[in-house]
Design a protein around this motif. Structure first.
Motif, PDB file in Angstrom:
ATOM      1  N   ARG A   1      -4.748 -18.892  21.356  1.00 23.83           N
ATOM      2  CA  ARG A   1      -5.501 -18.410  20.102  1.00 23.83           C
ATOM      3  C   ARG A   1      -4.666 -17.940  19.158  1.00 23.83           C
ATOM      4  O   ARG A   1      -4.774 -18.117  17.927  1.00 23.83           O
ATOM      5  CB  ARG A   1      -6.152 -17.248  20.784  1.00 23.83           C
ATOM      6  CG  ARG A   1      -7.178 -17.450  21.551  1.00 23.83           C
ATOM      7  CD  ARG A   1      -8.653 -16.961  21.116  1.00 23.83           C
ATOM      8  NE  ARG A   1      -9.388 -17.277  22.145  1.00 23.83           N
ATOM      9  CZ  ARG A   1     -10.384 -18.185  22.190  1.00 23.83           C
ATOM     10  NH1 ARG A   1     -10.798 -18.936  20.976  1.00 23.83           N
ATOM     11  NH2 ARG A   1     -11.449 -18.305  23.082  1.00 23.83           N
ATOM     12  N   THR A   2      -3.298 -17.824  19.537  1.00 22.43           N
ATOM     13  CA  THR A   2      -2.466 -17.390  18.276  1.00 22.43           C
ATOM     14  C   THR A   2      -2.053 -18.488  17.055  1.00 22.43           C
ATOM     15  O   THR A   2      -2.086 -18.553  15.927  1.00 22.43           O
ATOM     16  CB  THR A   2      -1.015 -16.789  18.572  1.00 22.43           C
ATOM     17  OG1 THR A   2      -1.185 -15.758  19.558  1.00 22.43           O
ATOM     18  CG2 THR A   2       0.182 -16.634  17.704  1.00 22.43           C
TER      19      THR A   2
ATOM     20  N   GLU B   1      -4.285 -21.108  17.090  1.00 22.85           N
ATOM     21  CA  GLU B   1      -5.442 -21.305  16.396  1.00 22.85           C
ATOM     22  C   GLU B   1      -5.520 -20.456  15.216  1.00 22.85           C
ATOM     23  O   GLU B   1      -5.952 -20.690  14.143  1.00 22.85           O
ATOM     24  CB  GLU B   1      -6.697 -21.201  17.505  1.00 22.85           C
ATOM     25  CG  GLU B   1      -7.865 -21.533  16.734  1.00 22.85           C
ATOM     26  CD  GLU B   1      -9.176 -20.690  17.612  1.00 22.85           C
ATOM     27  OE1 GLU B   1     -10.544 -20.886  17.039  1.00 22.85           O
ATOM     28  OE2 GLU B   1      -8.894 -20.199  18.605  1.00 22.85           O
ATOM     29  N   GLN B   2      -5.404 -19.285  15.186  1.00 22.13           N
ATOM     30  CA  GLN B   2      -5.501 -18.366  14.288  1.00 22.13           C
ATOM     31  C   GLN B   2      -4.612 -18.631  13.091  1.00 22.13           C
ATOM     32  O   GLN B   2      -4.960 -18.613  11.857  1.00 22.13           O
ATOM     33  CB  GLN B   2      -5.123 -16.634  14.486  1.00 22.13           C
ATOM     34  CG  GLN B   2      -6.276 -16.279  15.505  1.00 22.13           C
ATOM     35  CD  GLN B   2      -5.958 -14.997  16.104  1.00 22.13           C
ATOM     36  OE1 GLN B   2      -4.933 -14.437  15.961  1.00 22.13           O
ATOM     37  NE2 GLN B   2      -7.030 -14.206  16.845  1.00 22.13           N
ATOM     38  N   ARG B   3      -3.359 -19.021  13.362  1.00 23.45           N
ATOM     39  CA  ARG B   3      -2.299 -19.604  12.352  1.00 23.45           C
ATOM     40  C   ARG B   3      -2.885 -20.666  11.634  1.00 23.45           C
ATOM     41  O   ARG B   3      -2.885 -20.889  10.496  1.00 23.45           O
ATOM     42  CB  ARG B   3      -1.047 -19.984  13.110  1.00 23.45           C
ATOM     43  CG  ARG B   3      -0.109 -20.166  12.154  1.00 23.45           C
ATOM     44  CD  ARG B   3       1.259 -20.269  12.726  1.00 23.45           C
ATOM     45  NE  ARG B   3       1.637 -19.551  13.951  1.00 23.45           N
ATOM     46  CZ  ARG B   3       1.883 -19.851  15.185  1.00 23.45           C
ATOM     47  NH1 ARG B   3       2.368 -21.334  15.296  1.00 23.45           N
ATOM     48  NH2 ARG B   3       2.447 -19.002  16.057  1.00 23.45           N
ATOM     49  N   ARG B   4      -3.361 -21.715  12.426  1.00 24.47           N
ATOM     50  CA  ARG B   4      -4.259 -22.898  11.853  1.00 24.47           C
ATOM     51  C   ARG B   4      -5.332 -22.335  10.900  1.00 24.47           C
ATOM     52  O   ARG B   4      -5.254 -23.063   9.803  1.00 24.47           O
ATOM     53  CB  ARG B   4      -4.788 -23.908  12.704  1.00 24.47           C
ATOM     54  CG  ARG B   4      -3.584 -24.519  13.595  1.00 24.47           C
ATOM     55  CD  ARG B   4      -2.321 -25.155  12.726  1.00 24.47           C
ATOM     56  NE  ARG B   4      -1.306 -25.724  13.624  1.00 24.47           N
ATOM     57  CZ  ARG B   4      -0.234 -25.222  13.518  1.00 24.47           C
ATOM     58  NH1 ARG B   4       0.187 -24.199  12.852  1.00 24.47           N
ATOM     59  NH2 ARG B   4       0.740 -25.464  14.507  1.00 24.47           N
ATOM     60  N   HIS B   5      -6.018 -21.603  11.310  1.00 24.63           N
ATOM     61  CA  HIS B   5      -7.176 -21.032  10.321  1.00 24.63           C
ATOM     62  C   HIS B   5      -6.670 -20.228   9.015  1.00 24.63           C
ATOM     63  O   HIS B   5      -7.104 -20.698   8.157  1.00 24.63           O
ATOM     64  CB  HIS B   5      -8.233 -20.078  11.168  1.00 24.63           C
ATOM     65  CG  HIS B   5      -9.166 -20.599  12.113  1.00 24.63           C
ATOM     66  ND1 HIS B   5     -10.194 -21.299  11.718  1.00 24.63           N
ATOM     67  CD2 HIS B   5      -9.158 -20.741  13.406  1.00 24.63           C
ATOM     68  CE1 HIS B   5     -10.972 -21.712  12.648  1.00 24.63           C
ATOM     69  NE2 HIS B   5     -10.376 -21.274  14.010  1.00 24.63           N
ATOM     70  N   HIS B   6      -5.798 -19.700   9.289  1.00 27.04           N
ATOM     71  CA  HIS B   6      -4.990 -19.246   7.924  1.00 27.04           C
ATOM     72  C   HIS B   6      -4.462 -20.304   6.964  1.00 27.04           C
ATOM     73  O   HIS B   6      -4.633 -20.211   6.110  1.00 27.04           O
ATOM     74  CB  HIS B   6      -3.730 -18.324   8.375  1.00 27.04           C
ATOM     75  CG  HIS B   6      -3.180 -17.390   7.201  1.00 27.04           C
ATOM     76  ND1 HIS B   6      -3.835 -16.642   6.649  1.00 27.04           N
ATOM     77  CD2 HIS B   6      -2.044 -17.778   6.778  1.00 27.04           C
ATOM     78  CE1 HIS B   6      -3.137 -16.072   5.838  1.00 27.04           C
ATOM     79  NE2 HIS B   6      -1.885 -16.822   5.838  1.00 27.04           N
TER      80      HIS B   6
ATOM     81  N   THR C   1      -9.875 -23.273  20.427  1.00 29.78           N
ATOM     82  CA  THR C   1      -8.783 -23.364  21.416  1.00 29.78           C
ATOM     83  C   THR C   1      -9.536 -23.235  22.829  1.00 29.78           C
ATOM     84  O   THR C   1     -10.594 -22.853  23.220  1.00 29.78           O
ATOM     85  CB  THR C   1      -8.308 -22.097  21.623  1.00 29.78           C
ATOM     86  OG1 THR C   1      -7.693 -21.695  20.409  1.00 29.78           O
ATOM     87  CG2 THR C   1      -7.054 -22.076  22.676  1.00 29.78           C
TER      88      THR C   1
ATOM     89  N   VAL D   1      -5.315 -26.591  21.074  1.00 31.35           N
ATOM     90  CA  VAL D   1      -5.922 -26.235  20.000  1.00 31.35           C
ATOM     91  C   VAL D   1      -6.507 -27.619  19.727  1.00 31.35           C
ATOM     92  O   VAL D   1      -5.876 -28.524  19.626  1.00 31.35           O
ATOM     93  CB  VAL D   1      -5.098 -25.947  18.728  1.00 31.35           C
ATOM     94  CG1 VAL D   1      -5.783 -25.531  17.631  1.00 31.35           C
ATOM     95  CG2 VAL D   1      -4.336 -24.427  19.200  1.00 31.35           C
TER      96      VAL D   1
ATOM     97  N   ARG E   1     -11.573 -23.646   3.529  1.00 31.31           N
ATOM     98  CA  ARG E   1     -12.947 -23.216   4.247  1.00 31.31           C
ATOM     99  C   ARG E   1     -14.089 -23.224   3.363  1.00 31.31           C
ATOM    100  O   ARG E   1     -14.314 -22.775   2.345  1.00 31.31           O
ATOM    101  CB  ARG E   1     -12.628 -21.938   4.969  1.00 31.31           C
ATOM    102  CG  ARG E   1     -13.508 -21.434   5.619  1.00 31.31           C
ATOM    103  CD  ARG E   1     -13.303 -20.107   6.071  1.00 31.31           C
ATOM    104  NE  ARG E   1     -14.527 -19.553   7.089  1.00 31.31           N
ATOM    105  CZ  ARG E   1     -14.402 -19.370   8.624  1.00 31.31           C
ATOM    106  NH1 ARG E   1     -13.198 -19.713   9.007  1.00 31.31           N
ATOM    107  NH2 ARG E   1     -15.315 -19.135   9.240  1.00 31.31           N
TER     108      ARG E   1
ATOM    109  N   ALA F   1      -7.221 -21.941   5.249  1.00 30.66           N
ATOM    110  CA  ALA F   1      -8.261 -21.060   4.845  1.00 30.66           C
ATOM    111  C   ALA F   1      -8.903 -21.418   3.198  1.00 30.66           C
ATOM    112  O   ALA F   1      -9.991 -21.121   2.987  1.00 30.66           O
ATOM    113  CB  ALA F   1      -7.646 -19.583   4.718  1.00 30.66           C
TER     114      ALA F   1
END
Length: 104
Positions: free
Chosen positions: A87-88, A90-95, A63, A50, A101, A98
């Motif tokens: 990607r898991t 990455e999605q956790r970091r986006h969350h 990622t 990531v 953003r 958030a």
């Protein structure tokens, strides 16, 4: 332990940064032990990272399993960090980020 330059490119990912652990160098990007050569009869292990890039005031989280190639294609001012993950992660970091953003 601080990262430093490996004696040469990592045989797995081509990374140049490493950490010395006892008498062994370990790649900072993929954690492959420097000097170990991947078995030519086997496919290379998949190593996802990531990445965090800054462009102007924005930060991109993404990622890649080939970060050098990916980062060469994305305009950025600064590489902020790498961490092992897919990607898991990455999605956790986006969350996690958030609330910071910006919507274009």
């Amino acid at each position: 332990m601080p990262d430093d330059s490996l004696p040469g490119p990592c045989h797995l990912c081509g990374g140049l940064r490493g950490t010395r652990i006892d008498a062994t160098w370990v790649c900072a990007d993929c954690t492959w032990r420097y000097g170990d050569v991947p078995d030519a009869d086997l496919s290379l292990p998949r190593v996802d990272v990531v990445y965090y890039l800054r462009f102007d005031r924005r930060v991109k989280i993404g990622t890649s399993r080939q970060p050098r190639r990916r980062l060469a294609r994305i305009r950025h001012d600064e590489i902020l960090a790498f961490e092992p993950g897919d990607r898991t992660v990455e999605q956790r970091r986006h969350h996690e980020f958030a609330t910071a953003r910006e919507v274009a």
